[in-house]
Design a protein around this motif. Structure first.
Motif, mmCIF file in Angstrom:
data_model
loop_
_atom_site.group_PDB
_atom_site.id
_atom_site.type_symbol
_atom_site.label_atom_id
_atom_site.label_comp_id
_atom_site.label_asym_id
_atom_site.label_seq_id
_atom_site.Cartn_x
_atom_site.Cartn_y
_atom_site.Cartn_z
ATOM 1 N N TRP A 91 0.833 -1.208 0.000
ATOM 2 C CA TRP A 91 0.000 0.000 0.000
ATOM 3 C C TRP A 91 0.866 1.256 0.000
ATOM 4 C CZ3 TRP A 91 -4.175 -1.650 4.141
ATOM 5 C CH2 TRP A 91 -5.186 -2.366 3.500
ATOM 6 N N HIS A 92 2.007 1.162 0.662
ATOM 7 C CA HIS A 92 2.909 2.314 0.652
ATOM 8 C C HIS A 92 3.404 2.605 -0.759
ATOM 9 C CE1 HIS A 92 3.442 3.215 4.965
ATOM 10 N NE2 HIS A 92 3.040 1.977 5.099
ATOM 11 N N ALA A 93 3.617 1.555 -1.530
ATOM 12 C CA ALA A 93 4.041 1.768 -2.917
ATOM 13 C C ALA A 93 2.982 2.559 -3.669
ATOM 14 C CB ALA A 93 4.294 0.423 -3.592
ATOM 15 N N LEU A 94 1.724 2.297 -3.344
ATOM 16 C CA LEU A 94 0.629 2.988 -4.025
ATOM 17 C C LEU A 94 0.622 4.494 -3.782
ATOM 18 C CD1 LEU A 94 -2.634 0.879 -3.625
ATOM 19 C CD2 LEU A 94 -1.458 1.503 -5.746
ATOM 20 N N THR A 95 1.201 4.926 -2.663
ATOM 21 C CA THR A 95 1.171 6.364 -2.383
ATOM 22 C C THR A 95 1.893 7.150 -3.477
ATOM 23 O OG1 THR A 95 3.136 6.274 -0.971
ATOM 24 C CG2 THR A 95 1.008 6.103 0.137
ATOM 25 N N SER A 96 2.873 6.516 -4.128
ATOM 26 C CA SER A 96 3.525 7.218 -5.237
ATOM 27 C C SER A 96 3.252 6.568 -6.599
ATOM 28 C CB SER A 96 5.036 7.316 -5.000
ATOM 29 O OG SER A 96 5.588 6.039 -4.791
ATOM 30 N N GLU A 97 2.867 5.296 -6.619
ATOM 31 C CA GLU A 97 2.679 4.573 -7.887
ATOM 32 C C GLU A 97 1.202 4.384 -8.232
ATOM 33 O OE1 GLU A 97 5.549 4.148 -9.463
ATOM 34 O OE2 GLU A 97 6.383 4.981 -7.608
ATOM 35 N N TYR A 98 0.357 5.220 -7.646
ATOM 36 C CA TYR A 98 -1.085 4.993 -7.821
ATOM 37 C C TYR A 98 -1.530 5.034 -9.277
ATOM 38 C CZ TYR A 98 -0.956 10.104 -7.987
ATOM 39 O OH TYR A 98 -0.645 11.397 -8.309
ATOM 40 N N ALA A 99 -0.810 5.765 -10.109
ATOM 41 C CA ALA A 99 -1.255 5.911 -11.498
ATOM 42 C C ALA A 99 -1.039 4.628 -12.302
ATOM 43 C CB ALA A 99 -0.531 7.075 -12.165
ATOM 44 N N ASP A 100 -0.088 3.831 -11.882
ATOM 45 C CA ASP A 100 0.151 2.569 -12.579
ATOM 46 C C ASP A 100 0.617 1.490 -11.602
ATOM 47 O OD1 ASP A 100 0.647 0.492 -14.244
ATOM 48 O OD2 ASP A 100 2.506 1.325 -15.087
ATOM 49 N N PRO A 101 -0.337 0.865 -10.944
ATOM 50 C CA PRO A 101 0.030 -0.124 -9.931
ATOM 51 C C PRO A 101 0.310 -1.514 -10.505
ATOM 52 C CG PRO A 101 -2.347 0.288 -9.883
ATOM 53 C CD PRO A 101 -1.789 1.114 -11.006
ATOM 54 N N SER A 102 0.369 -1.629 -11.826
ATOM 55 C CA SER A 102 0.378 -2.972 -12.427
ATOM 56 C C SER A 102 1.616 -3.790 -12.063
ATOM 57 C CB SER A 102 0.273 -2.840 -13.947
ATOM 58 O OG SER A 102 1.347 -2.052 -14.423
ATOM 59 N N SER A 103 2.716 -3.148 -11.717
ATOM 60 C CA SER A 103 3.916 -3.951 -11.474
ATOM 61 C C SER A 103 4.139 -4.274 -9.997
ATOM 62 C CB SER A 103 5.133 -3.214 -12.027
ATOM 63 O OG SER A 103 5.239 -1.972 -11.376
#
Ligand code: TRP
Ligand code: SF4
Length: 328
Positions: free
Chosen positions: A44-56
């Motif tokens: 979820w922490h990754a999503l804070t910056s990668e929300y636009a492309d969470p595919s990887s």
């Protein structure tokens, strides 16, 4: 008395490199012998910056956990889990968000820095501002006493302690311990261009690199810039190759190389060949385990599921207490 508890997490950044090995994983491995350790994938922490492309994120998480296991993180000793599989983290994050003053978050130095540094990504989001609140939820969910983190994360731990104190003020003392950062000295691991090793700089030696790839990277690695010709004496203190010798080459042999460098008795290629030998020898067992694990994804998934189930029980216990404290 049970053992004190340690919790740490990593954002899923994919394959890990020597910087992660010496900066975190070896420490995690030692801690699991002494403490009750929880290590988790902070997806979820990754999503804070990668929300636009969470595919990887999913695949990155898998690659990262393979590196953890290959490095000796032992699921029999430590509980390894995936944050997004334990929805209690979201509930605790929500409740903590109610009591966290905006000013505390806006003043956080990591927040201000990252807004400037991460150009090309719009980080003016609610989720990104609340990053340290989510991190606090991760930590106190498991009542961690110690959190091994880099110095950059110390402000987050301070914030976590402040949030805990505020929680106790409102809802009753003694529910959570105040987590402390656990700072350890690490050798400096430069990348092949002499800057700090980092995937985004393209200067990393990955745990998953083959011996040949490692050799190639070291052979093209930057050396003391003043040593242009073979006949120029060099200064090991100014050479990133030598920084790696400090980690991988036995002291006696290293002193010889240092002498050879300062007297121009050896060339950089000779010096690098010695490093390649020690580096590859040291990584060989890890790489072998890595290949085995990567070829058995079901096993990796099962280990993660088991760890996640164990962590979830703990999270449920904590949340029952938290809800009771709030009268919910
Ligand atoms: N913020 C940490 C990092 O970027 C990752 C992280 C998330 C973490 N939650 C945590 C680390 C809880 C320790 C404890 O490296
Ligand atoms: Fe660096 Fe070794 Fe070359 Fe000296 S001899 S500059 S330590 S690579």
């Amino acid at each position: 008395m049970g053992r004190e508890r340690v919790l740490s997490g990593m954002r899923p950044s994919g394959r890990l490199h020597l910087g992660h090995l010496h900066g975190a994983l070896q420490n995690w491995k030692e801690l699991q012998e002494v403490y009750d350790c929880f290590y988790f994938v902070a997806d979820w922490h990754a999503l804070t910056s990668e929300y636009a492309d969470p595919s990887s994120i999913r695949e990155s998480a898998f690659d990262m956990v393979v590196d953890w296991l290959a490095s000796g993180i032992d699921p029999e000793k430590a509980t390894i889990f995936v944050q997004s599989q334990i929805i209690e983290h979201a509930e605790l994050h929500l409740l903590l968000s109610m009591i966290t003053p905006l000013g505390w978050l806006e003043r956080c130095p990591t927040y201000k820095e990252q807004l400037v540094e991460m150009k090309g990504k719009d980080l003016h989001t609610f989720g990104f501002l609340g990053y340290p609140v989510l991190q606090t939820a991760d930590i106190i969910m498991y009542r961690a006493d110690w959190v091994p983190v880099g110095v950059d994360q110390v402000p987050h731990l301070e914030l976590a302690r402040e949030i805990v104190r505020r929680f106790h003020n409102f809802y009753g003392e003694g529910i959570f311990p105040e987590p402390q950062p656990k700072l350890t000295e690490f050798p400096k691991i430069p990348g092949t261009d002499g800057r700090k090793m980092s995937k985004s700089y393209g200067n990393a030696i990955f745990l998953s690199d083959s011996e040949e790839e490692t050799e190639k990277k070291i052979l093209t690695m930057m050396t003391d810039p003043a040593r242009v010709r073979r006949t120029d004496p060099g200064d090991p203190e100014k050479c990133p190759v030598f920084a790696l010798h400090r980690v991988y080459t036995p002291a006696g042999e290293r002193d010889e190389l240092s002498k050879g460098c300062t007297t121009a008795g050896i060339g950089c290629v000779d010096c690098k060949r010695v490093l390649i030998g020690h580096l590859n020898a040291s990584l060989q067992p890890l790489r072998r385990r890595r290949i085995e694990l990567a070829s058995d994804p079901d096993r990796v998934q099962r280990l993660l599921r088991e760890g996640t189930a164990r962590a979830r029980e703990e999270a449920r216990r904590t949340m029952a207490e938290v809800r009771a404290a709030l009268g919910l």
